[in-house]
Design a protein around this motif. Structure first.
Motif, short mmCIF file in Angstrom:
data_model
loop_
_atom_site.label_atom_id
_atom_site.label_comp_id
_atom_site.label_asym_id
_atom_site.label_seq_id
_atom_site.Cartn_x
_atom_site.Cartn_y
_atom_site.Cartn_z
N UNK A 14 -21.73 -51.84 23.13
CA UNK A 14 -21.62 -53.14 23.62
C UNK A 14 -20.86 -53.88 23.13
N UNK A 15 -20.77 -54.10 21.63
CA UNK A 15 -19.88 -54.81 20.91
C UNK A 15 -18.33 -54.52 21.17
N UNK A 16 -18.31 -53.16 21.32
CA UNK A 16 -16.83 -52.54 21.75
C UNK A 16 -16.22 -52.89 22.66
N UNK A 17 -17.26 -52.97 24.01
CA UNK A 17 -16.92 -53.34 25.10
C UNK A 17 -16.49 -54.58 25.28
N UNK A 18 -17.04 -55.63 24.68
CA UNK A 18 -16.99 -57.19 24.96
C UNK A 18 -15.60 -57.28 24.14
N UNK A 19 -15.84 -56.73 23.01
CA UNK A 19 -14.51 -57.05 22.07
C UNK A 19 -13.10 -56.50 22.61
N UNK A 32 -14.15 -60.86 16.18
CA UNK A 32 -15.01 -61.68 16.07
C UNK A 32 -16.21 -61.47 17.22
N UNK A 33 -15.85 -61.07 18.45
CA UNK A 33 -16.98 -60.54 19.33
C UNK A 33 -17.62 -59.45 18.91
N UNK A 34 -16.80 -58.36 18.69
CA UNK A 34 -17.71 -57.25 18.24
C UNK A 34 -18.41 -57.14 16.96
N UNK A 35 -18.03 -57.79 15.84
CA UNK A 35 -18.69 -57.77 14.81
C UNK A 35 -19.98 -58.78 14.92
N UNK A 37 -22.02 -58.63 17.10
CA UNK A 37 -23.09 -57.84 17.46
C UNK A 37 -23.15 -56.59 16.48
N UNK A 38 -22.33 -56.11 16.07
CA UNK A 38 -22.31 -55.01 14.99
C UNK A 38 -23.03 -55.58 13.91
N UNK A 39 -22.84 -56.68 13.21
CA UNK A 39 -23.52 -57.15 12.12
C UNK A 39 -25.07 -57.11 12.10
N UNK A 40 -25.63 -57.22 13.30
CA UNK A 40 -27.02 -56.84 13.65
C UNK A 40 -27.48 -55.59 13.31
N UNK A 41 -26.68 -54.44 13.02
CA UNK A 41 -27.08 -53.25 12.94
C UNK A 41 -26.21 -52.50 11.70
N UNK A 42 -25.38 -53.14 11.24
CA UNK A 42 -24.65 -52.47 9.99
C UNK A 42 -24.36 -53.58 9.07
N UNK A 50 -15.26 -50.64 10.74
CA UNK A 50 -15.24 -50.44 12.23
C UNK A 50 -14.35 -51.22 12.87
N UNK A 51 -14.19 -52.52 12.64
CA UNK A 51 -13.48 -53.44 13.46
C UNK A 51 -12.10 -53.05 13.21
N UNK A 52 -11.45 -52.67 12.02
CA UNK A 52 -10.14 -52.49 12.01
C UNK A 52 -9.87 -51.00 12.38
N UNK A 53 -10.75 -50.27 12.35
CA UNK A 53 -10.38 -48.93 12.92
C UNK A 53 -10.28 -48.83 14.39
N UNK A 54 -11.43 -49.08 14.95
CA UNK A 54 -11.53 -49.13 16.48
C UNK A 54 -10.47 -50.40 16.88
#
Length: 243
Positions: A14-19, A32-35, A37-42, A50-54
């Motif tokens: 979901x974070x990847x899609x919205x971002x 901003x949009x991906x992290x 969401x992601x910071x809730x699980x990592x 993951x932000x800079x890679x994807x």
């Protein structure tokens, strides 16, 4: 150790899609949009990786599609400053309160985005020349090292410089890509493992679909609509960082 449960995989996608939709339409805001969401699980370090890679992969595709609009003369000072700032941000990543940094950055983004949406016109900054551009790049590089947020200073600066949408994206999107790549080189050695590689693979379908949808939206925007979209994305992304 991150547990790849069904819920984690769903939130990562979901974070990847919205971002990706955000980056495809506005050229920035993936981090901003991906992290948010992601910071809730990592943890913050793995999220930054993951932000800079994807995000780097996504911006590579988008920059290639718009390569004819890249303004190398305006991009160069931003890159010089940014490359100097990335190691500083990476060094700060494990010693500063990244949650506080996100909240402060988010608050500034909400304030600026709200002002840009409501103001009849934005002030145009013509002073400073290449030194000012390099200083903005330095700040963007530091923010990239802290969490992949390099697009915030560069995007706001492009608005204040009064650059039209094609020129603006031809400067700040290649800048974001370069900051992602340089940050990945430095941060990757800290936490790139099998789990990180698997997370990157998980994001791929959402990245491709979201980026395609966002870029189609971008093609239908005129100058005024694009400026308002940027302002709205800045405010919304800031709110996501504060929450």
């Amino acid at each position: 150790m991150l547990t790849l449960s069904a819920g984690t995989i769903a939130l990562v996608s979901l974070g990847a899609f919205i971002g990706a939709v955000s980056a495809g339409a506005a050229g920035f805001a993936f981090a901003m949009t991906a992290s948010a969401i992601w910071l809730h699980v990592m943890d913050p370090v793995r999220s930054a990786l993951l932000v800079v890679a994807s995000g780097g992969l996504l911006h590579t595709i988008l920059v290639w599609r718009m390569r004819a609009t890249i303004d190398r003369a305006r991009l160069a000072p931003l890159l010089i400053g940014g490359l100097a700032g990335v190691p500083i941000g990476v060094a700060l990543l494990t010693v500063v309160d990244t949650a506080l940094v996100r909240r402060m950055l988010g608050g500034l983004m909400v304030a600026y985005g709200g002002y840009a949406l409501l103001a009849p016109s934005l002030p145009r900054v013509t002073a400073g020349g290449r030194r000012a551009d390099a200083a903005v790049g330095l700040v963007g590089g530091v923010m990239s090292g802290l969490g992949g947020y390099s697009g915030v200073p560069a995007t706001i600066w492009a608005q204040l410089r009064g650059w039209p949408k094609e020129l603006a994206r031809g400067v700040y999107q290649p800048f974001i890509l370069a900051m992602h790549v340089s940050t990945l080189v430095l941060v990757g050695g800290l936490t790139f493992d099998r789990t990180s590689a698997l997370l990157l693979v998980i994001t791929l379908p959402a990245l491709l679909l979201g980026g395609w949808l966002g870029y189609r939206l971008y093609g239908h925007l005129n100058e005024r609509q694009f400026r308002r979209l940027l302002a709205a994305m800045i405010a919304a992304s800031g709110a996501a960082l504060v929450i």
